[in-house]
Design an enzyme around this catalytic site. Structure first.
Site, PDB file in Angstrom:
ATOM      1  N   SER A 184       1.089   6.039   2.315  1.00 32.84           N
ATOM      2  CA  SER A 184       1.636   7.233   3.225  1.00 32.84           C
ATOM      3  C   SER A 184       2.904   8.051   2.921  1.00 32.84           C
ATOM      4  O   SER A 184       3.756   7.267   2.038  1.00 32.84           O
ATOM      5  CB  SER A 184       2.515   6.834   4.538  1.00 32.84           C
ATOM      6  N   GLN A 207       0.744  -1.333  -0.045  1.00 35.05           N
ATOM      7  CA  GLN A 207      -0.085  -0.114  -0.220  1.00 35.05           C
ATOM      8  C   GLN A 207       1.190   0.727   0.432  1.00 35.05           C
ATOM      9  O   GLN A 207       1.558   1.583   1.370  1.00 35.05           O
ATOM     10  CB  GLN A 207      -0.752  -0.221   1.220  1.00 35.05           C
ATOM     11  N   GLY A 208       0.879   1.957  -1.155  1.00 36.00           N
ATOM     12  CA  GLY A 208       1.749   3.135  -1.007  1.00 36.00           C
ATOM     13  C   GLY A 208       0.888   4.575  -0.913  1.00 36.00           C
ATOM     14  O   GLY A 208       0.557   5.252  -2.419  1.00 36.00           O
ATOM     15  N   GLU A 222      -9.383  -1.788   5.398  1.00 39.36           N
ATOM     16  CA  GLU A 222      -8.173  -1.847   6.286  1.00 39.36           C
ATOM     17  C   GLU A 222      -8.685  -1.746   7.726  1.00 39.36           C
ATOM     18  O   GLU A 222      -8.044  -2.458   8.842  1.00 39.36           O
ATOM     19  CB  GLU A 222      -7.352  -0.224   5.572  1.00 39.36           C
ATOM     20  N   SER A 240       4.316  -1.029   3.776  1.00 41.24           N
ATOM     21  CA  SER A 240       4.642  -2.303   4.690  1.00 41.24           C
ATOM     22  C   SER A 240       5.149  -3.818   3.171  1.00 41.24           C
ATOM     23  O   SER A 240       4.261  -3.553   2.669  1.00 41.24           O
ATOM     24  CB  SER A 240       3.241  -2.985   5.217  1.00 41.24           C
TER      25      SER A 240
HETATM   26  C1  FAD Z   1       3.612  -0.683  10.989  1.00 42.68           C
HETATM   27  C2  FAD Z   1       3.438   0.728  11.095  1.00 42.68           C
HETATM   28  C3  FAD Z   1       2.757  -0.060   9.246  1.00 42.68           C
HETATM   29  C4  FAD Z   1       2.647   0.607   7.990  1.00 42.68           C
HETATM   30  N1  FAD Z   1       2.123   0.238   6.622  1.00 42.68           N
HETATM   31  C5  FAD Z   1       1.814   1.350   5.205  1.00 42.68           C
HETATM   32  C6  FAD Z   1       1.394   0.670   4.403  1.00 42.68           C
HETATM   33  O1  FAD Z   1       2.073  -0.465   4.084  1.00 42.68           O
HETATM   34  N2  FAD Z   1       0.840   2.153   3.580  1.00 42.68           N
HETATM   35  C7  FAD Z   1       0.725   2.506   3.877  1.00 42.68           C
HETATM   36  O2  FAD Z   1       0.784   3.753   2.558  1.00 42.68           O
HETATM   37  N3  FAD Z   1       1.684   3.417   5.010  1.00 42.68           N
HETATM   38  C8  FAD Z   1       1.771   2.522   6.097  1.00 42.68           C
HETATM   39  N4  FAD Z   1       2.239   3.278   7.329  1.00 42.68           N
HETATM   40  C9  FAD Z   1       2.126   4.379   7.670  1.00 42.68           C
HETATM   41  C10 FAD Z   1       0.674   4.949   8.902  1.00 42.68           C
HETATM   42  O3  FAD Z   1      -0.453   5.263   7.580  1.00 42.68           O
HETATM   43  C11 FAD Z   1       1.277   6.071   8.989  1.00 42.68           C
HETATM   44  O4  FAD Z   1       2.131   5.925  10.024  1.00 42.68           O
HETATM   45  C12 FAD Z   1      -0.296   6.871  10.054  1.00 42.68           C
HETATM   46  O5  FAD Z   1      -1.299   7.410   9.143  1.00 42.68           O
HETATM   47  C13 FAD Z   1       0.317   7.783  11.081  1.00 42.68           C
HETATM   48  O6  FAD Z   1       0.901   8.870   9.701  1.00 42.68           O
HETATM   49  P1  FAD Z   1       2.690   9.568  10.233  1.00 42.68           P
HETATM   50  O7  FAD Z   1       3.826   8.324  10.931  1.00 42.68           O
HETATM   51  O8  FAD Z   1       3.296  10.646   8.816  1.00 42.68           O
HETATM   52  O9  FAD Z   1       2.190  10.691  11.537  1.00 42.68           O
HETATM   53  P2  FAD Z   1       2.570  12.011  11.799  1.00 42.68           P
HETATM   54  O10 FAD Z   1       0.714  12.118  10.696  1.00 42.68           O
HETATM   55  O11 FAD Z   1       2.950  12.778  11.578  1.00 42.68           O
HETATM   56  O12 FAD Z   1       1.672  12.377  13.110  1.00 42.68           O
HETATM   57  C14 FAD Z   1       2.131  11.982  14.492  1.00 42.68           C
HETATM   58  C15 FAD Z   1       1.750  12.654  15.761  1.00 42.68           C
HETATM   59  O13 FAD Z   1       0.560  13.922  15.467  1.00 42.68           O
HETATM   60  C16 FAD Z   1      -0.451  12.932  15.228  1.00 42.68           C
HETATM   61  N5  FAD Z   1      -1.320  13.769  14.804  1.00 42.68           N
HETATM   62  C17 FAD Z   1      -0.897  13.850  13.063  1.00 42.68           C
HETATM   63  N6  FAD Z   1      -2.208  15.109  12.950  1.00 42.68           N
HETATM   64  C18 FAD Z   1      -2.469  14.822  13.464  1.00 42.68           C
HETATM   65  C19 FAD Z   1      -4.020  15.242  14.026  1.00 42.68           C
HETATM   66  N7  FAD Z   1      -4.970  16.292  12.865  1.00 42.68           N
HETATM   67  N8  FAD Z   1      -4.483  15.877  15.731  1.00 42.68           N
HETATM   68  C20 FAD Z   1      -4.440  14.977  16.342  1.00 42.68           C
HETATM   69  N9  FAD Z   1      -3.796  14.884  15.784  1.00 42.68           N
HETATM   70  C21 FAD Z   1      -2.618  14.329  14.600  1.00 42.68           C
HETATM   71  C22 FAD Z   1      -0.833  11.494  15.132  1.00 42.68           C
HETATM   72  O14 FAD Z   1      -1.982  10.527  15.911  1.00 42.68           O
HETATM   73  C23 FAD Z   1       0.378  10.899  16.289  1.00 42.68           C
HETATM   74  O15 FAD Z   1       0.156  11.138  17.597  1.00 42.68           O
HETATM   75  C24 FAD Z   1       2.443   2.293   8.303  1.00 42.68           C
HETATM   76  C25 FAD Z   1       3.116   2.124   9.623  1.00 42.68           C
HETATM   77  C26 FAD Z   1       3.386   1.966  10.321  1.00 42.68           C
HETATM   78  C27 FAD Z   1       3.089   2.057  12.122  1.00 42.68           C
END
Ligand code: FAD
Lengths: 304, 383
Positions: B128, B125-126, B243, B160
């Protein structure tokens, strides 16, 4: 397997909800009309699961639990719980109050105009005679008249094996109702109260408190439905599921009750407003058919 | 309201149980994606050949077209039999496939769906990007239309299984100058295309299960767009719905089994005499029961109305936090043995560390709370 209310149950629920809104507004919770109990009886709400031969509706525990959650959401009289249990399992047809045995005294709850009260003695559910000439005050839950009597009044055990679980189930339903009420009060207030030129519900600090309240209610409600069905079906793990329902509903009621006051800010602290009512109800219900850790840890569970 | 199953359903459960009993592999699934890929593919193929893949997928595309209740029963028995985690097939089976079923053309479905079910094609899944995680509408990876192709440039992260995947559900900005939810497209990207570079990333538990992906003039046929050019936001929301909506069924039984094991362990090592531990375990047992009830309620809702109620986000949030409490309890009961953990070990500590993903991936706990507050309680939108 179907854990959503049936069409008939939905209809019963809607009718109850409409009626409650008119007959038991929260604003009047501390001074209910004198004839409220007669109205509840006339609606059949004291005998939902009581046998038809005894003038009850003969419906399942599932329907009764659903309707009681709705009654609980309107802070309905607490004696509905005890009366429903007594009417289901004995041939006593009138109002029954609740007794709580504590250190030094027995507390009688909402037992005015009731000849008997229901309580638990040595792990068994029993009815006790309500002595005449009691002095009535008000409990922490200001909807509940309270009196004290000397320890161990005479009583007779209810032989029906499910009476204790029935009591716990309906107390759980009332607790869920209190949790629902607190959630709705908080969410409604968060939509209208403005600070920093916006409704406070726009701010995540408040929104997330409300979301957690919704989660607690959804969890407790699901388990209540399951427990009621397990009791109706007489499954071997019914006691566990009812205890789990009571535990989750009690926690939801208490946590939501506290959160509701926080969401209301200063006004939440006032006696005049209503935010404290579901919290106080939650504290009272915590003493009715309480659940201990070992109630949940000891039973062996059938694999689902 | 009732909790019983029909005799047909009970019979189906027996069949699941018997087959799993005879066929669940004795060897443990390797933890790292690279080591596990052959295992994952072979196990998925075994499931498909025996008719257990895609239980409620359409028959035309290799599924069995059975009811959602039967799908639930299968997942319950699957967890109870300690069958291996679906691993690299997760994206294809749990959300890529369902998104195609709901949005793709007949050609796209006919090609991809059977390959997913057979374990022949691994999907990733692309969504993020380094600058767009919670804020999915903030993505910047572009796809320029050139003739009958899209030319893709940019980068995705936390993907992932990217380094073992054949295909990707990729969301890109296909309308130059567009912003936020507009001008996005959901496309099927061939992960073996020239111009793709993959850099695996190590997790706090030691595995390299996800990666950063770079796109340098990657060419994707326009025929690979799903749901129409510019409709990527709508299609992505359907992907996220799947999902967030499906994983919990197996987790619910897995959690129940784990809690029973923890109670046994706490009794054995005497820690149950600590009132706080006993209370936490009692609470978990009640919560696990409630989770099953919630799942059944949600399924009942789907059967009755054709779609899950707005409580899907509630289930998702509750399951992820409950799972983390359970994993935390497992390491608490280990005592100081926890500190012996070294990367790569397949044990409670690795599960605990991997478990932090539950409240991040697929929308963080904070984003789920926003959704619950706004959609379930009607509070004003913050974003
Ligand atoms: C193990 C794992 C597997 C993953 N696999 C995939 C995958 O296969 N494909 C894919 O596309 N993505 C994948 N992801 C990505 C995942 O969807 C993102 O990590 C997630 O959506 C959070 O984005 P971020 O990491 O940029 O954190 P950020 O968005 O930077 O968040 C950082 C912190 O800020 C908080 N935050 C952010 N915005 C807000 C808001 N508006 N209000 C309140 N709090 C907020 C968040 O809750 C978090 O605590 C994976 C992540 C993990 C950990």
């Amino acid at each position: 397997m179907d854990l959503t209310p049936s069409a008939e149950q939905e209809a019963f629920l809607t009718a109850t909800s409409d009626w409650c809104r008119d007959a038991m507004p929260i604003e009047a919770a501390r001074a209910r009309p004198a004839n409220l109990w007669q109205q509840l009886e006339a609606m059949g709400l004291t005998g939902i699961s009581a046998p038809e031969a005894q003038g009850g509706m003969g419906l399942e525990f599932g329907t009764e639990a659903l309707v009681f959650a709705e009654l609980g959401r309107h802070l309905a009289p607490i004696a509905l719980i005890s009366t429903a249990v007594v009417r289901h399992s004995t041939d006593h047809a009138a109002k029954a109050g609740l007794t709580l045995a504590g250190a030094g005294a027995v507390r009688l709850l909402d037992a005015r105009d009731a000849g008997i009260a229901l309580g638990v003695r040595d792990g068994r559910v029993a009815t006790f005679d309500v002595p005449a000439g009691l002095t009535w005050g008000v409990a922490i839950d200001q909807t509940v008249p309270l009196a004290r009597v000397a320890p161990s009044p005479d009583g007779s055990d209810i032989s029906a094996p499910r009476a204790a679980l029935h009591l716990q189930l309906l107390a759980a339903a009332f607790a869920l109702g209190a949790a629902d009420l607190a959630r709705d009060m908080a969410a409604d207030y968060a939509k209208v109260r403005e600070q920093f030129d916006r409704p406070i519900g726009w701010f995540q600090a408040i929104k997330h408190i409300c979301a957690d309240m919704a989660v607690r209610c959804a969890v407790a409600r699901s388990q209540l439905y399951y427990a009621a069905c397990a009791l109706d079906a007489g499954t071997g793990d019914a006691a566990f599921h009812v205890a789990a329902a009571k535990r989750l509903a009690d926690r939801a009621a208490l946590d939501n009750g506290r959160a509701n006051i926080q969401v209301h800010g200063g006004i939440g602290m006032t006696d005049e407003a209503y935010a404290h009512l579901p919290l106080k109800r939650a504290h009272l219900l915590g003493f009715i058919a309480p659940v201990s850790s070992s109630d949940l840890l000891t039973p062996e569970l059938e694999p689902a | 309201m009732e909790i019983g199953f029909s005799s047909e359903e009970r019979q189906f459960r027996e069949q699941c149980r018997d087959w799993l009993h005879a066929n669940v592999p004795a060897e443990r699934r390797p933890m790292d994606a690279i080591d596990a890929i052959d295992f994952d593919k072979a196990w998925q193929r075994t499931l498909f050949d025996a008719g257990w893949a895609g239980i409620n997928w359409p028959v035309d595309y290799g599924g069995r077209g059975l009811s959602i209740v039967q799908q639930v029963i299968w997942l319950e028995e699957y967890a109870r039999a300690h069958a291996p985690w679906i691993g690299a097939n997760f994206v294809g089976v749990n959300h890529g496939g369902p998104t195609l079923i709901a949005n793709a053309t007949d050609e796209q479905k006919a090609y991809h769906l059977p390959r997913i079910l057979k374990g022949e094609a691994i999907w990733c899944q692309g969504f993020s990007e380094p600058g767009a995680g919670s804020d999915l509408a903030g993505i910047r990876t572009t796809g320029r239309v050139e003739g009958d192709e899209l030319v893709v440039n940019g980068s995705k992260i936390w993907t992932s299984f990217a380094h073992v995947a054949d295909w990707q559900e990729l969301v890109i900005r296909t309308e130059p100058g567009s912003s936020r939810h507009k001008g996005l497209s959901w496309v099927i990207c061939d992960m073996h295309s020239p111009g793709i570079t993959i850099r695996p990333i190590r997790k706090i538990s030691g595995q390299t299960e996800f990666a950063q992906v770079f796109y340098d003039d990657v060419r994707i046929p326009l025929a690979n767009v799903v749901g129409g050019l510019g409709n990527g936001w709508r299609v992505s929301m359907s992907t996220l719905g799947f999902e967030r909506g499906t994983g919990f069924i197996a987790d619910q039984v897995k959690n129940a089994i784990e809690v029973e094991e923890l109670i046994g362990r706490a009794r054995a090592n005497g820690m149950i005499r600590d009132d706080r531990i006993a209370d936490d375990l009692a609470q978990m047992r009640a919560e696990v029961a409630a989770l099953r009830a919630m799942t059944y309620r949600n399924i009942s809702e789907v059967i009755r109305t054709g779609q899950p109620g707005p409580e899907s986000s509630v289930i998702r949030l509750f399951t992820s936090e409950l799972g983390q409490r359970i994993e935390r309890m497992a390491v608490t009961l280990m005592g100081e043995a926890m500190i012996d953990f070294a990367y790569g070990d397949d044990d409670a500590v690795a599960d605990y560390l991997r478990g932090f993903a539950a409240t991040i991936a697929g929308g963080t706990a904070q984003i789920q709370r926003d959704i619950i507050g706004e959609r379930l309680l009607g509070l004003p939108k913050s974003r």
